[in-house]
Design a protein around this motif. Sequence first.
Motif, PDB file in Angstrom:
ATOM      1  N   ASP A  80       0.840  -1.193   0.000  1.00  0.00           N
ATOM      2  CA  ASP A  80       0.000   0.000   0.000  1.00  0.00           C
ATOM      3  C   ASP A  80       0.881   1.251   0.000  1.00  0.00           C
ATOM      4  O   ASP A  80       1.614   1.490   0.956  1.00  0.00           O
ATOM      5  CB  ASP A  80      -0.906  -0.006   1.231  1.00  0.00           C
ATOM      6  N   THR A  82      -0.152   4.457  -0.055  1.00  0.00           N
ATOM      7  CA  THR A  82      -0.949   5.657   0.184  1.00  0.00           C
ATOM      8  C   THR A  82      -0.634   6.364   1.495  1.00  0.00           C
ATOM      9  O   THR A  82      -1.232   7.396   1.784  1.00  0.00           O
ATOM     10  CB  THR A  82      -2.450   5.315   0.157  1.00  0.00           C
ATOM     11  N   HIS A  83       0.277   5.842   2.303  1.00  0.00           N
ATOM     12  CA  HIS A  83       0.631   6.498   3.568  1.00  0.00           C
ATOM     13  C   HIS A  83       2.154   6.617   3.666  1.00  0.00           C
ATOM     14  O   HIS A  83       2.786   5.955   4.485  1.00  0.00           O
ATOM     15  CB  HIS A  83       0.072   5.719   4.752  1.00  0.00           C
ATOM     16  N   ASP A 244      -6.428  -0.359   8.137  1.00  0.00           N
ATOM     17  CA  ASP A 244      -7.013   0.099   6.880  1.00  0.00           C
ATOM     18  C   ASP A 244      -8.333   0.840   7.131  1.00  0.00           C
ATOM     19  O   ASP A 244      -9.148   0.399   7.951  1.00  0.00           O
ATOM     20  CB  ASP A 244      -7.271  -1.083   5.948  1.00  0.00           C
ATOM     21  N   GLU A 359      -4.645  16.252  -7.656  1.00  0.00           N
ATOM     22  CA  GLU A 359      -3.710  15.231  -7.187  1.00  0.00           C
ATOM     23  C   GLU A 359      -3.802  15.072  -5.671  1.00  0.00           C
ATOM     24  O   GLU A 359      -3.805  13.959  -5.155  1.00  0.00           O
ATOM     25  CB  GLU A 359      -2.283  15.603  -7.593  1.00  0.00           C
ATOM     26  N   GLN A 360      -3.883  16.184  -4.960  1.00  0.00           N
ATOM     27  CA  GLN A 360      -3.992  16.095  -3.505  1.00  0.00           C
ATOM     28  C   GLN A 360      -5.313  15.455  -3.089  1.00  0.00           C
ATOM     29  O   GLN A 360      -5.355  14.660  -2.142  1.00  0.00           O
ATOM     30  CB  GLN A 360      -3.850  17.482  -2.886  1.00  0.00           C
ATOM     31  N   SER A 363      -5.155  11.688  -3.879  1.00  0.00           N
ATOM     32  CA  SER A 363      -4.282  11.017  -2.912  1.00  0.00           C
ATOM     33  C   SER A 363      -5.004  10.791  -1.596  1.00  0.00           C
ATOM     34  O   SER A 363      -4.888   9.723  -0.972  1.00  0.00           O
ATOM     35  CB  SER A 363      -3.015  11.844  -2.682  1.00  0.00           C
ATOM     36  N   ARG A 364      -5.770  11.775  -1.163  1.00  0.00           N
ATOM     37  CA  ARG A 364      -6.518  11.640   0.091  1.00  0.00           C
ATOM     38  C   ARG A 364      -7.612  10.580  -0.041  1.00  0.00           C
ATOM     39  O   ARG A 364      -7.803   9.744   0.848  1.00  0.00           O
ATOM     40  CB  ARG A 364      -7.126  12.981   0.486  1.00  0.00           C
ATOM     41  N   THR A 366      -7.778   7.996  -2.113  1.00  0.00           N
ATOM     42  CA  THR A 366      -7.227   6.639  -2.213  1.00  0.00           C
ATOM     43  C   THR A 366      -6.664   6.181  -0.869  1.00  0.00           C
ATOM     44  O   THR A 366      -6.792   5.010  -0.507  1.00  0.00           O
ATOM     45  CB  THR A 366      -6.128   6.574  -3.293  1.00  0.00           C
ATOM     46  N   ALA A 367      -6.059   7.102  -0.109  1.00  0.00           N
ATOM     47  CA  ALA A 367      -5.528   6.741   1.206  1.00  0.00           C
ATOM     48  C   ALA A 367      -6.634   6.309   2.153  1.00  0.00           C
ATOM     49  O   ALA A 367      -6.417   5.488   3.047  1.00  0.00           O
ATOM     50  CB  ALA A 367      -4.749   7.909   1.800  1.00  0.00           C
ATOM     51  N   SER A 372      -9.936   4.504  -6.094  1.00  0.00           N
ATOM     52  CA  SER A 372      -8.725   3.794  -6.528  1.00  0.00           C
ATOM     53  C   SER A 372      -8.302   4.302  -7.894  1.00  0.00           C
ATOM     54  O   SER A 372      -9.120   4.764  -8.691  1.00  0.00           O
ATOM     55  CB  SER A 372      -8.963   2.281  -6.576  1.00  0.00           C
ATOM     56  N   ARG A 373      -7.005   4.246  -8.141  1.00  0.00           N
ATOM     57  CA  ARG A 373      -6.443   4.636  -9.438  1.00  0.00           C
ATOM     58  C   ARG A 373      -6.409   3.426 -10.359  1.00  0.00           C
ATOM     59  O   ARG A 373      -5.949   2.356  -9.962  1.00  0.00           O
ATOM     60  CB  ARG A 373      -5.034   5.193  -9.264  1.00  0.00           C
TER      61      ARG A 373
END
Length: 410
Positions: A80, A82-83, A244, A359-360, A363-364, A366-367, A372-373
């Motif tokens: 993962d 995302t963090h 998660d 983008e920010q 990212s938040r 998906t985290a 999801s990308r």
Amino acid sequence: MTTPLAEVLDGQHAADLRRAARALLGQPLLLARGRYADEFRLVRRHASELREWFDRNTGWALQVDAEAARLRKVPGVLTDPTHPARDATRGATPFTRRRYVLLCLALAALERGETQIALGRLADQIVLDAADPRLTEAGISFAMERRDERLDLAAVVRLLLALGVLRRVAGEEEAYVSGAGDALYDVERRILAGLLATRRGPSTVRADNLDDRLAELVEETALDSDELRFRAMRRALTRRLLDDPVVYYDELTDAELSYLTRQRGFLTARISQLTGLVAEVRAEGIAMVDPDDDLTDVRMPEQGTHGHVTLLLAEHLAAAEGPVTLDALALRVRELAAEHGGFWSKSAREPGMETELVEQAVSRLTALGLASRTSQGIVARPALARYAVGETVIREPGSAPVPSQRKAAP
């Protein structure tokens, strides 16, 4: 009627144990000094119970001594991204690949070094170690002659200061970056020695690709019985429920899903009892919700321009049919700026800023397991449905209620 003293003491003990567990989950490395000194003392007081609970339910080892408490957390999902680690002072910038390599080289140099080290001396040692042919073949090299390289090293040092591995004695990192000076640090060797959270030493790993190497670092002993296999599944699922934001059923193996279906009540009840997290169970998965909202490094909704943009894009994605490209999201931000820009910061309204805002926000999302990308674009995950806005229905006075159009969260 007065409450018996024994009940009061039991209640206080349970509350303190919960606070200690939550402190460890939020900060797996607690120091006896500094910001989390009170939490450290609480963990040390309940170390025995916490050690037994985490070992039995997650397989995480808890080490507590007079200087620090270290919960050796192994993530439920090893891959993962995302963090990430972040710069402690400069806008919380995520670490790049080069910074992670620098971090590893810095830790190796500190482990071999003395109890005090200057930043310039640390840089020299990293340059020597980076000359390893295996690193140069991978395209990694450091000369510490460029400002961007020194900035990367300063970010690594700030992370080590925040973790307590280093303690500043004199000087500042900015002086080293500008070439006008240096900085001196004490090396906290006991904290450094406890930083690595693996079940085996990295030098013993033989796998070739990254995913296999990560798995080999944390793999458990041979699972040659049903009891051991069930224990491994219980630990893995508990780790995911704790770490998660959402555990989706479609991300589990058939064996894990079968075990979770049978043991869901048991697993979530044990987590709730220790931590105060509340299980939210829906058709697509489980989320352990924190009523106090302080056991997360990423929040939503959040105040400020970026938080507002993220919330608006979440609503947009929740209503979308299928993937949405980044360009389409950037166009949506430009449209939203015309409507809501008066509430945004001046910099966010500047031309071209929509790409960074998107983008920010992505990212938040998906985290948090909300999106999801994919190769086709950004796809909403079921939990994002809680941010969908349904149709507004105007009823005549006295008419029957209309069922809500808001989609259900997982």
